[in-house]
Design a protein around this motif. Sequence first.
Motif, PDB file in Angstrom:
ATOM      1  N   LYS A  78     -63.503  61.510 -40.182  1.00 33.18           N
ATOM      2  CA  LYS A  78     -62.772  60.892 -41.293  1.00 33.18           C
ATOM      3  C   LYS A  78     -62.170  62.007 -42.137  1.00 33.18           C
ATOM      4  O   LYS A  78     -62.705  63.118 -42.197  1.00 33.18           O
ATOM      5  N   LEU A  79     -61.092  61.686 -42.829  1.00 34.16           N
ATOM      6  CA  LEU A  79     -60.379  62.716 -43.592  1.00 34.16           C
ATOM      7  C   LEU A  79     -61.166  63.202 -44.816  1.00 34.16           C
ATOM      8  O   LEU A  79     -61.220  64.399 -45.091  1.00 34.16           O
ATOM      9  N   LYS A  80     -61.807  62.247 -45.527  1.00 33.34           N
ATOM     10  CA  LYS A  80     -62.433  62.639 -46.785  1.00 33.34           C
ATOM     11  C   LYS A  80     -63.560  63.653 -46.607  1.00 33.34           C
ATOM     12  O   LYS A  80     -63.555  64.698 -47.263  1.00 33.34           O
ATOM     13  N   PRO A  81     -64.534  63.389 -45.713  1.00 36.66           N
ATOM     14  CA  PRO A  81     -65.550  64.418 -45.515  1.00 36.66           C
ATOM     15  C   PRO A  81     -64.972  65.727 -44.998  1.00 36.66           C
ATOM     16  O   PRO A  81     -65.445  66.806 -45.384  1.00 36.66           O
ATOM     17  N   ALA A 102     -74.233  65.605 -57.005  1.00 36.52           N
ATOM     18  CA  ALA A 102     -74.086  65.075 -58.353  1.00 36.52           C
ATOM     19  C   ALA A 102     -72.777  64.318 -58.531  1.00 36.52           C
ATOM     20  O   ALA A 102     -72.721  63.345 -59.276  1.00 36.52           O
ATOM     21  N   TYR A 103     -71.715  64.754 -57.841  1.00 30.83           N
ATOM     22  CA  TYR A 103     -70.411  64.168 -58.157  1.00 30.83           C
ATOM     23  C   TYR A 103     -69.768  63.385 -57.020  1.00 30.83           C
ATOM     24  O   TYR A 103     -68.955  62.500 -57.277  1.00 30.83           O
ATOM     25  N   VAL A 104     -70.055  63.695 -55.770  1.00 30.54           N
ATOM     26  CA  VAL A 104     -69.530  62.871 -54.663  1.00 30.54           C
ATOM     27  C   VAL A 104     -70.678  62.543 -53.713  1.00 30.54           C
ATOM     28  O   VAL A 104     -70.737  63.012 -52.598  1.00 30.54           O
ATOM     29  N   TYR A 105     -71.576  61.674 -54.204  1.00 27.95           N
ATOM     30  CA  TYR A 105     -72.816  61.393 -53.497  1.00 27.95           C
ATOM     31  C   TYR A 105     -72.581  60.841 -52.092  1.00 27.95           C
ATOM     32  O   TYR A 105     -73.218  61.268 -51.140  1.00 27.95           O
ATOM     33  N   ASP A 106     -71.648  59.910 -51.959  1.00 25.30           N
ATOM     34  CA  ASP A 106     -71.407  59.301 -50.648  1.00 25.30           C
ATOM     35  C   ASP A 106     -70.968  60.328 -49.620  1.00 25.30           C
ATOM     36  O   ASP A 106     -71.433  60.341 -48.484  1.00 25.30           O
ATOM     37  N   VAL A 107     -70.029  61.183 -50.051  1.00 28.68           N
ATOM     38  CA  VAL A 107     -69.545  62.212 -49.128  1.00 28.68           C
ATOM     39  C   VAL A 107     -70.677  63.161 -48.768  1.00 28.68           C
ATOM     40  O   VAL A 107     -70.822  63.570 -47.620  1.00 28.68           O
ATOM     41  N   SER A 108     -71.514  63.481 -49.748  1.00 34.59           N
ATOM     42  CA  SER A 108     -72.601  64.413 -49.449  1.00 34.59           C
ATOM     43  C   SER A 108     -73.577  63.791 -48.458  1.00 34.59           C
ATOM     44  O   SER A 108     -74.157  64.484 -47.632  1.00 34.59           O
ATOM     45  N   ARG A 109     -73.748  62.447 -48.505  1.00 35.21           N
ATOM     46  CA  ARG A 109     -74.578  61.780 -47.502  1.00 35.21           C
ATOM     47  C   ARG A 109     -73.935  61.889 -46.124  1.00 35.21           C
ATOM     48  O   ARG A 109     -74.610  62.102 -45.126  1.00 35.21           O
ATOM     49  N   GLN A 110     -72.616  61.729 -46.067  1.00 37.32           N
ATOM     50  CA  GLN A 110     -71.923  61.799 -44.777  1.00 37.32           C
ATOM     51  C   GLN A 110     -71.976  63.203 -44.190  1.00 37.32           C
ATOM     52  O   GLN A 110     -72.132  63.383 -42.992  1.00 37.32           O
ATOM     53  N   PHE A 159     -62.099  66.972 -45.724  1.00 37.55           N
ATOM     54  CA  PHE A 159     -61.499  67.660 -46.870  1.00 37.55           C
ATOM     55  C   PHE A 159     -62.575  68.293 -47.748  1.00 37.55           C
ATOM     56  O   PHE A 159     -62.456  69.453 -48.153  1.00 37.55           O
ATOM     57  N   VAL A 160     -63.621  67.545 -48.033  1.00 37.74           N
ATOM     58  CA  VAL A 160     -64.680  68.074 -48.897  1.00 37.74           C
ATOM     59  C   VAL A 160     -65.359  69.268 -48.234  1.00 37.74           C
ATOM     60  O   VAL A 160     -65.652  70.278 -48.874  1.00 37.74           O
ATOM     61  N   MET A 161     -65.586  69.158 -46.919  1.00 30.83           N
ATOM     62  CA  MET A 161     -66.194  70.263 -46.181  1.00 30.83           C
ATOM     63  C   MET A 161     -65.279  71.485 -46.241  1.00 30.83           C
ATOM     64  O   MET A 161     -65.744  72.604 -46.487  1.00 30.83           O
ATOM     65  N   ALA A 162     -63.976  71.269 -46.032  1.00 32.13           N
ATOM     66  CA  ALA A 162     -63.024  72.379 -46.032  1.00 32.13           C
ATOM     67  C   ALA A 162     -63.024  73.062 -47.393  1.00 32.13           C
ATOM     68  O   ALA A 162     -63.078  74.290 -47.493  1.00 32.13           O
ATOM     69  N   LEU A 163     -63.017  72.242 -48.443  1.00 31.83           N
ATOM     70  CA  LEU A 163     -63.025  72.792 -49.796  1.00 31.83           C
ATOM     71  C   LEU A 163     -64.303  73.596 -50.047  1.00 31.83           C
ATOM     72  O   LEU A 163     -64.271  74.707 -50.583  1.00 31.83           O
ATOM     73  N   SER A 164     -65.441  73.027 -49.616  1.00 33.38           N
ATOM     74  CA  SER A 164     -66.715  73.714 -49.831  1.00 33.38           C
ATOM     75  C   SER A 164     -66.724  75.063 -49.131  1.00 33.38           C
ATOM     76  O   SER A 164     -67.134  76.074 -49.711  1.00 33.38           O
TER      77      SER A 164
END
Lengths: 216, 247
Positions: free
Chosen positions: A44-47, A99-107, A49-54
Motif C-alpha cells: 500500500k502507498l501509505k505505509p 504516538a501520531y500514526v498508530y495505524d501505520v505503525s501497526r502495519q 511513504f511512512v517507511m520511506a520518510l522514516s
Amino acid sequence: METKEKESLFSAKNRKLIFNPLNLDNPITVQVLGICSALAVTAKLKPAFVMALSVTVVTAFSNLVISAMRNGIPPRIRIIVQLTVVAALVIVVDQLLKAYVYDVSRQLSVFVGLIITNCILMGRLEAFAMSNKPWQSFLDGIGNGLGYSWILIAMGIVREFFGSGTLWGYPVMPQFMYDLGYKNNGLIILPPMALILVGTIIWIQRSKSRELIDKS
Amino acid sequence: MSDSYIFRYAAIMVILVAAVLSAVAMFLKPAQDKNVAVARMRAILASANVEATAENAIELFDKYILEEEVISPEGDVVAIYKNGKLEKGDVRAFDINLKEELYNKGKGKEYILPLYLANVDGKKYYIFPLQGRGLWGQIYGNLAVEEDLNTVGGSMFGHDKETPGLGAEIELPPFESQFIGKKIFDDKGNFTSIKVLKGASKILTGDQLVHGVDAISGGTITSNGVSAMIQSNLENYLNYIKKQKQL
C-alpha cells in the motif's frame, strides 16, 4: 597554512551528493541494499511513504551525528557507536509513529525496528560519514534516503493501484472498469510480485543507463 | 587511543542516549496510551459489528456500549460503569488488564473480569474480552454474544506477531465472520464453547455444526490457540451466565 575556501551549501559537488543516489548510485537498484523492507511494506502507498520518510530521516541524521562525532570515535568500537546512534534514532522514530500514526505503525510492525539493520544506513556511515564533514554527510544521507524513497513510493503506487484499485486508501479505479469485468490483481500484493517489480525497475534503469551494465 | 578512553567514551555515550530516549518516551507516552485505548475501543466495537475509525471510536463507544460491568468469578457484578461514571464498585471494566487478572487466576489469587453490554440499533450484545496464546506471542479478541447468552453475534481477533498469511489470518473477516450464529451452549444447556477445527464444516455433523468453525490451514497452532482462548475465557464467566439466565 591552507586557506580555507568557503564552499557554498549547495555547490555542484554537494548537489551531486543528493542527486546521484536517485539514479546512478541508487541504494536499491544499483547497490541492491534494503531490499527486504522494500518488498515488505510496499503493498500500500501509505505505509511505503511512512517507511520511506522514516528511513530518510534516520539516514540523514545518523550520518550527521556520526560525522560530527567522527574524530572522537575510537576506531575499535566504531561499529558499536554507529549502531547505538542508529538504534537510538530508530527508537525515536518508532515512538513518534506510535504516538501520531498508530495505524501505520501497526502495519509497518517490525520493519521500523529493522531499519536499524538496514544495510543502507551502516553502508553510508562506514563509507561516507566516517570520512566526510557533517553537512556533506547530511546531504549524502538525504540523497540515499530519497533514492530508497522514490523506489518504495513508485512500487507502492503500482502495487496499490493494480492490487487494490486504490491510492492512499481512496478508490481511484473507476467503477465502470469493475462493471466491465475488471478484477484487482491479488498477485501483485504478494511479496514475489514486489521482487519482480524491483527487477523491472532495475531493467528499465539499466537499459537507459548503459554504464551500469556489468561488462562480463 | 587508550583503553580507558574507549571505556569513558562508551559509558558517556550510553548514558546520553539513554537519557534522550527516556525523555522522548515520557513525552510521547500520553499520545501513545490514547492510541492504544482507541484501538481497544475499536476492537470491542468491531466484535459487535460496528465499524469505527480512529476519529470516531470514542464517540461510537459512548453511544453503543451501554454499560461496563466487572464480574467476580462467582458470577456477581461487583462494579458498574455507566453514562461516564461509576455507579457501583470502584473499577471501570475498561481499565482492567485482563492478562494480569488471568495471571492472578493461574496463581490461585483473587481476580475480576471485564464485560461490556452493548446495544447496537436495538440488538443487545454481551461482549466478552478474550486473552490467549498463539504460536509466537499473545492473541486476544472480543466475542459478542446475543441476548440469549448463547448465540454469537460477532467476533474480533487480534495478535501481536502471528505468521503473516497463516496464523495472522485470524484477524481477517473470512475467519471472524464464521463465528456469527454459532452457539456456546448445546440444547441441554451444557457449555460446549466454539471449537476451531480443521475441516470443521466436514467432520462436524448435525447439531454439533453450530459449535465449531474452520481452522486456518497452515495456522494450526494459532487456530488451536483461538479455540483454547475462547474455551478458557468463557469458562470464567459461566457462573455469571448461569445467574443471568435464572433472572
